[in-house]
Design a protein around this motif. Structure first.
Motif, PDB file in Angstrom:
ATOM      1  N   ARG A  25      98.578 -64.338  -0.977  1.00  0.00           N
ATOM      2  CA  ARG A  25      99.878 -64.486  -1.640  1.00  0.00           C
ATOM      3  C   ARG A  25      99.798 -65.243  -2.965  1.00  0.00           C
ATOM      4  O   ARG A  25     100.797 -65.423  -3.637  1.00  0.00           O
ATOM      5  CB  ARG A  25     100.877 -65.182  -0.707  1.00  0.00           C
ATOM      6  N   GLY A  26      98.616 -65.669  -3.359  1.00  0.00           N
ATOM      7  CA  GLY A  26      98.458 -66.378  -4.626  1.00  0.00           C
ATOM      8  C   GLY A  26      98.190 -65.404  -5.767  1.00  0.00           C
ATOM      9  O   GLY A  26      98.224 -64.188  -5.603  1.00  0.00           O
ATOM     10  N   ALA A  27      97.925 -65.966  -6.922  1.00  0.00           N
ATOM     11  CA  ALA A  27      97.623 -65.154  -8.104  1.00  0.00           C
ATOM     12  C   ALA A  27      96.147 -64.777  -8.092  1.00  0.00           C
ATOM     13  O   ALA A  27      95.290 -65.579  -7.729  1.00  0.00           O
ATOM     14  CB  ALA A  27      97.946 -65.935  -9.368  1.00  0.00           C
ATOM     15  N   VAL A  28      95.882 -63.570  -8.497  1.00  0.00           N
ATOM     16  CA  VAL A  28      94.498 -63.096  -8.599  1.00  0.00           C
ATOM     17  C   VAL A  28      94.415 -62.086  -9.731  1.00  0.00           C
ATOM     18  O   VAL A  28      95.331 -61.305  -9.950  1.00  0.00           O
ATOM     19  CB  VAL A  28      94.005 -62.493  -7.262  1.00  0.00           C
ATOM     20  N   LEU A  29      93.336 -62.140 -10.470  1.00  0.00           N
ATOM     21  CA  LEU A  29      93.075 -61.189 -11.544  1.00  0.00           C
ATOM     22  C   LEU A  29      91.908 -60.329 -11.098  1.00  0.00           C
ATOM     23  O   LEU A  29      90.841 -60.846 -10.768  1.00  0.00           O
ATOM     24  CB  LEU A  29      92.727 -61.925 -12.840  1.00  0.00           C
ATOM     25  N   VAL A  30      92.121 -59.019 -11.063  1.00  0.00           N
ATOM     26  CA  VAL A  30      91.087 -58.093 -10.630  1.00  0.00           C
ATOM     27  C   VAL A  30      90.796 -57.131 -11.770  1.00  0.00           C
ATOM     28  O   VAL A  30      91.707 -56.518 -12.323  1.00  0.00           O
ATOM     29  CB  VAL A  30      91.532 -57.285  -9.384  1.00  0.00           C
ATOM     30  N   VAL A  31      89.528 -57.005 -12.120  1.00  0.00           N
ATOM     31  CA  VAL A  31      89.092 -56.052 -13.135  1.00  0.00           C
ATOM     32  C   VAL A  31      88.228 -55.022 -12.419  1.00  0.00           C
ATOM     33  O   VAL A  31      87.255 -55.378 -11.759  1.00  0.00           O
ATOM     34  CB  VAL A  31      88.269 -56.752 -14.238  1.00  0.00           C
ATOM     35  N   SER A  32      88.609 -53.737 -12.519  1.00  0.00           N
ATOM     36  CA  SER A  32      87.853 -52.708 -11.808  1.00  0.00           C
ATOM     37  C   SER A  32      87.971 -51.355 -12.501  1.00  0.00           C
ATOM     38  O   SER A  32      89.028 -50.993 -13.003  1.00  0.00           O
ATOM     39  CB  SER A  32      88.364 -52.581 -10.370  1.00  0.00           C
ATOM     40  N   HIS A  33      86.863 -50.626 -12.487  1.00  0.00           N
ATOM     41  CA  HIS A  33      86.856 -49.242 -12.950  1.00  0.00           C
ATOM     42  C   HIS A  33      86.935 -48.280 -11.763  1.00  0.00           C
ATOM     43  O   HIS A  33      86.962 -47.076 -11.945  1.00  0.00           O
ATOM     44  CB  HIS A  33      85.576 -48.954 -13.742  1.00  0.00           C
ATOM     45  N   ASP A  34      86.952 -48.800 -10.563  1.00  0.00           N
ATOM     46  CA  ASP A  34      86.975 -48.005  -9.337  1.00  0.00           C
ATOM     47  C   ASP A  34      88.369 -47.403  -9.162  1.00  0.00           C
ATOM     48  O   ASP A  34      89.316 -48.085  -8.778  1.00  0.00           O
ATOM     49  CB  ASP A  34      86.605 -48.902  -8.152  1.00  0.00           C
ATOM     50  N   ARG A  35      88.507 -46.105  -9.447  1.00  0.00           N
ATOM     51  CA  ARG A  35      89.820 -45.455  -9.411  1.00  0.00           C
ATOM     52  C   ARG A  35      90.442 -45.466  -8.017  1.00  0.00           C
ATOM     53  O   ARG A  35      91.643 -45.655  -7.874  1.00  0.00           O
ATOM     54  CB  ARG A  35      89.707 -44.026  -9.923  1.00  0.00           C
ATOM     55  N   ALA A  36      89.632 -45.252  -6.996  1.00  0.00           N
ATOM     56  CA  ALA A  36      90.164 -45.251  -5.630  1.00  0.00           C
ATOM     57  C   ALA A  36      90.701 -46.645  -5.276  1.00  0.00           C
ATOM     58  O   ALA A  36      91.782 -46.779  -4.709  1.00  0.00           O
ATOM     59  CB  ALA A  36      89.094 -44.819  -4.642  1.00  0.00           C
ATOM     60  N   PHE A  37      89.951 -47.679  -5.620  1.00  0.00           N
ATOM     61  CA  PHE A  37      90.378 -49.053  -5.375  1.00  0.00           C
ATOM     62  C   PHE A  37      91.677 -49.336  -6.119  1.00  0.00           C
ATOM     63  O   PHE A  37      92.621 -49.890  -5.562  1.00  0.00           O
ATOM     64  CB  PHE A  37      89.273 -50.021  -5.813  1.00  0.00           C
ATOM     65  N   ARG A  38      91.736 -48.954  -7.394  1.00  0.00           N
ATOM     66  CA  ARG A  38      92.945 -49.185  -8.180  1.00  0.00           C
ATOM     67  C   ARG A  38      94.137 -48.437  -7.620  1.00  0.00           C
ATOM     68  O   ARG A  38      95.261 -48.930  -7.642  1.00  0.00           O
ATOM     69  CB  ARG A  38      92.720 -48.781  -9.641  1.00  0.00           C
ATOM     70  N   SER A  39      93.915 -47.232  -7.112  1.00  0.00           N
ATOM     71  CA  SER A  39      95.041 -46.444  -6.592  1.00  0.00           C
ATOM     72  C   SER A  39      95.636 -47.064  -5.335  1.00  0.00           C
ATOM     73  O   SER A  39      96.810 -46.872  -5.051  1.00  0.00           O
ATOM     74  CB  SER A  39      94.612 -45.003  -6.325  1.00  0.00           C
ATOM     75  N   ARG A  40      94.828 -47.814  -4.594  1.00  0.00           N
ATOM     76  CA  ARG A  40      95.319 -48.458  -3.366  1.00  0.00           C
ATOM     77  C   ARG A  40      95.792 -49.888  -3.604  1.00  0.00           C
ATOM     78  O   ARG A  40      96.380 -50.493  -2.709  1.00  0.00           O
ATOM     79  CB  ARG A  40      94.216 -48.438  -2.304  1.00  0.00           C
ATOM     80  N   PHE A  41      95.566 -50.435  -4.786  1.00  0.00           N
ATOM     81  CA  PHE A  41      95.946 -51.812  -5.090  1.00  0.00           C
ATOM     82  C   PHE A  41      97.459 -51.939  -5.073  1.00  0.00           C
ATOM     83  O   PHE A  41      98.176 -51.137  -5.666  1.00  0.00           O
ATOM     84  CB  PHE A  41      95.383 -52.200  -6.462  1.00  0.00           C
ATOM     85  N   THR A  42      97.979 -52.958  -4.374  1.00  0.00           N
ATOM     86  CA  THR A  42      99.426 -53.091  -4.201  1.00  0.00           C
ATOM     87  C   THR A  42     100.061 -54.085  -5.164  1.00  0.00           C
ATOM     88  O   THR A  42     101.275 -54.216  -5.191  1.00  0.00           O
ATOM     89  CB  THR A  42      99.753 -53.517  -2.755  1.00  0.00           C
ATOM     90  N   GLY A  43      99.254 -54.769  -5.963  1.00  0.00           N
ATOM     91  CA  GLY A  43      99.795 -55.750  -6.898  1.00  0.00           C
ATOM     92  C   GLY A  43     100.249 -55.103  -8.201  1.00  0.00           C
ATOM     93  O   GLY A  43     100.208 -53.890  -8.373  1.00  0.00           O
ATOM     94  N   ASP A  44     100.692 -55.944  -9.121  1.00  0.00           N
ATOM     95  CA  ASP A  44     101.092 -55.467 -10.440  1.00  0.00           C
ATOM     96  C   ASP A  44      99.861 -55.041 -11.215  1.00  0.00           C
ATOM     97  O   ASP A  44      98.794 -55.646 -11.087  1.00  0.00           O
ATOM     98  CB  ASP A  44     101.818 -56.559 -11.220  1.00  0.00           C
ATOM     99  N   VAL A  45     100.010 -54.012 -12.036  1.00  0.00           N
ATOM    100  CA  VAL A  45      98.894 -53.483 -12.819  1.00  0.00           C
ATOM    101  C   VAL A  45      99.239 -53.595 -14.302  1.00  0.00           C
ATOM    102  O   VAL A  45     100.323 -53.217 -14.730  1.00  0.00           O
ATOM    103  CB  VAL A  45      98.615 -52.005 -12.457  1.00  0.00           C
ATOM    104  N   LEU A  46      98.298 -54.114 -15.060  1.00  0.00           N
ATOM    105  CA  LEU A  46      98.445 -54.210 -16.507  1.00  0.00           C
ATOM    106  C   LEU A  46      97.171 -53.660 -17.122  1.00  0.00           C
ATOM    107  O   LEU A  46      96.070 -54.006 -16.691  1.00  0.00           O
ATOM    108  CB  LEU A  46      98.627 -55.669 -16.933  1.00  0.00           C
TER     109      LEU A  46
END
Length: 69
Positions: A25-46
């Motif tokens: 529930r805290g803040a996290v910054l995720v950098v990824s080129h993995d399209r499948a991972f990004r498509s399942r990510f539930t947080g905000d995307v910038l």
């Protein structure tokens, strides 16, 4: 900050990373080129393009690749 957290790990561990991020529930910054991972990510995307922040394109939440120009 997680830089490419799904690179070089087993698919079962990718699922565990996704579950941990979903439960956190805290803040996290995720950098990824993995399209499948990004498509399942539930947080905000910038997305950054040319060093400028903007709204994530439609493909950020889908498995489709961005159009090539």
């Amino acid at each position: 900050m997680l830089d490419e957290p799904t690179n070089h790990i087993a698919p079962s561990l990718v699922e565990e990373v996704e579950q941990a991020l979903d439960a956190y529930r805290g803040a996290v910054l995720v950098v990824s080129h993995d399209r499948a991972f990004r498509s399942r990510f539930t947080g905000d995307v910038l997305e950054l393009r040319a060093g400028r922040p903007g709204a994530a394109p439609a493909y950020a939440s889908e498995e489709a690749a961005p159009p090539r120009t």
